[in-house]
Design a protein around this motif. Structure first.
Motif, short mmCIF file in Angstrom:
data_model
loop_
_atom_site.label_atom_id
_atom_site.label_comp_id
_atom_site.label_asym_id
_atom_site.label_seq_id
_atom_site.Cartn_x
_atom_site.Cartn_y
_atom_site.Cartn_z
N PRO A 268 16.70 47.42 -0.82
CA PRO A 268 16.44 47.82 -2.22
C PRO A 268 17.56 47.46 -3.17
O PRO A 268 17.32 47.05 -4.30
N LEU A 269 18.81 47.62 -2.72
CA LEU A 269 19.93 47.29 -3.59
C LEU A 269 20.00 45.80 -3.90
O LEU A 269 20.21 45.39 -5.04
N LEU A 270 19.81 44.98 -2.88
CA LEU A 270 19.84 43.53 -3.09
C LEU A 270 18.65 43.08 -3.95
O LEU A 270 18.79 42.16 -4.76
N ALA A 271 17.49 43.73 -3.76
CA ALA A 271 16.33 43.40 -4.59
C ALA A 271 16.60 43.75 -6.06
O ALA A 271 16.23 43.00 -6.97
N GLN A 272 17.28 44.87 -6.27
CA GLN A 272 17.62 45.25 -7.64
C GLN A 272 18.61 44.27 -8.24
O GLN A 272 18.52 43.93 -9.43
N ALA A 273 19.54 43.81 -7.44
CA ALA A 273 20.51 42.82 -7.91
C ALA A 273 19.81 41.51 -8.28
O ALA A 273 20.14 40.87 -9.28
N ASP A 274 18.83 41.11 -7.45
CA ASP A 274 18.07 39.89 -7.76
C ASP A 274 17.29 40.05 -9.07
O ASP A 274 17.21 39.12 -9.88
N GLU A 275 16.71 41.22 -9.27
CA GLU A 275 15.95 41.48 -10.50
C GLU A 275 16.88 41.42 -11.71
O GLU A 275 16.52 40.84 -12.75
N TYR A 276 18.07 42.01 -11.57
CA TYR A 276 19.04 41.96 -12.66
C TYR A 276 19.46 40.52 -12.94
O TYR A 276 19.57 40.11 -14.11
N ALA A 277 19.69 39.75 -11.88
CA ALA A 277 20.11 38.35 -12.04
C ALA A 277 19.05 37.54 -12.78
O ALA A 277 19.38 36.71 -13.64
N GLU A 278 17.79 37.81 -12.48
CA GLU A 278 16.70 37.09 -13.15
C GLU A 278 16.66 37.46 -14.64
O GLU A 278 16.52 36.58 -15.51
N ARG A 279 16.80 38.73 -14.94
CA ARG A 279 16.79 39.17 -16.34
C ARG A 279 18.02 38.63 -17.07
O ARG A 279 17.93 38.20 -18.22
N TYR A 280 19.17 38.65 -16.41
CA TYR A 280 20.40 38.15 -17.01
C TYR A 280 20.27 36.68 -17.37
O TYR A 280 20.66 36.25 -18.47
#
Length: 325
Positions: A268-280
């Motif tokens: 879940p943490l890595l998935a959240q990081a990926d989601e943030y990276a996409e938005r960033y």
């Protein structure tokens, strides 16, 4: 700063909020600003937590340093009555026309006339002086229609060309355009760091420039706080899953072995990081697109606790810190 500040933006970007914050910012240090609403939504009254605005200029807020913010919700029918009284001294006859429905009829079948009345009232406030010869308002801020309609709304001279080529209406439109196309006016566009609002902002700026209307600045609203920069994101992408689980375990979040609490938190943490990276990445692309417009760009934060009167003052302070006012 131009004396007439027109604020437009795609629906949902918070243009009314930005217009209200801008009026507060401009009124700081003892100045007086008039905040004008032309769409009849009473959004200004809601923001300032006051009763619905009548068709009169009413003080609604005190800015830092003792400045004052007045507000006016322009009603096209009442503005037409003012116009008829000003130019034709109709008085009671004009009120009789309103009772017969003629005023509503006129503003409905002739939308160009409606826009002349709305913009004309704002321009009158810009030009108005007191007995000593000083301007009554240092700035007038207009909460204008959305980006898709802003050029047509402001370009009233073209709108009334088919209605009246001579006479008082034509002269009124000419007087309005002299203000709207001068250095006294600036049209600001509010957007979000999202593809559709940014594209609509670019299209709106192109239309305004083609109509020779003065474009001011781009204001990016509801910007979420940065959490990770490029270096942090590169680190997140390269760190082994086992190392993440070990760090979580060291922080007291359970064992790092398979099936342990720390292990279950990794994905879940890595998935959240990926989601943030996409938005960033998307936000950086939109910032680049806005920079290509070659206009000053200002950013206002997303208020985590929602918009209230205190938040409005915070946004006004942010605008002043960015030298927008």
């Amino acid at each position: 700063m131009s004396r007439l500040q027109v604020v437009s933006g795609k629906g949902g970007t918070g243009k009314t909020t930005v217009a209200a914050a801008l009026a507060l910012a401009l009124a700081t240090e003892g100045k007086r600003a008039l905040l004008v609403e032309v769409e009849g939504r009473q959004g200004i009254a809601q923001l300032f937590e006051t009763e619905a605005l009548p068709y009169e200029e009413r003080k609604i807020a005190v800015a830092p340093g003792g400045g004052e913010v007045y507000a006016l919700a322009i009603d096209p029918e009442l503005a037409l009555l003012d116009y008829l009284q000003m130019f034709y001294k109709m008085g009671g006859a004009g009120r009789a026309l309103k009772k017969l429905g003629a005023i509503d009829f006129a503003t409905t079948i002739a939308p160009g006339l409606r826009d002349v009345l709305l913009t004309g009232k704002a321009c009158e406030a810009v030009r108005r002086k007191d007995r000593s010869g000083r301007f009554v308002y240092d700035h007038v801020v207009m909460d204008a229609p959305p980006t898709g309609r802003i050029t047509r709304f402001l370009n009233v001279n073209d709108e009334v060309a088919g209605l009246a080529r001579i006479g008082p209406i034509h002269n009124q439109a000419q007087a309005v355009m002299r203000v709207l196309k001068s250095a006294e006016t600036a049209v600001h566009l509010v957007t979000l760091l999202e593809e559709m609002p940014v594209q609509e902002t670019a299209d709106g700026i192109a239309e305004l420039r083609a109509a020779r209307l003065p474009v001011g600045r781009v204001i990016v609203n509801m910007v979420r706080p940065g959490v990770l920069d490029d270096a942090d994101l590169d680190l997140v992408r390269s760190v082994p899953r086992a190392a993440v689980a070990k760090s979580l375990s060291s922080a007291g979040l359970g064992g790092a072995r398979r099936g342990g609490t720390a292990q279950r938190l990794v994905d879940p943490l890595l998935a959240q990081a990926d989601e943030y990276a996409e938005r960033y990445a998307l936000e950086q692309e939109q910032r680049a697109a806005l920079a290509a417009l070659e206009l000053p760009v200002h950013e206002l934060p997303l208020l985590a606790e929602g918009m209230d009167l205190a938040g409005l003052y915070a946004l006004a302070r942010g605008l002043r810190e960015q030298d927008l006012s």
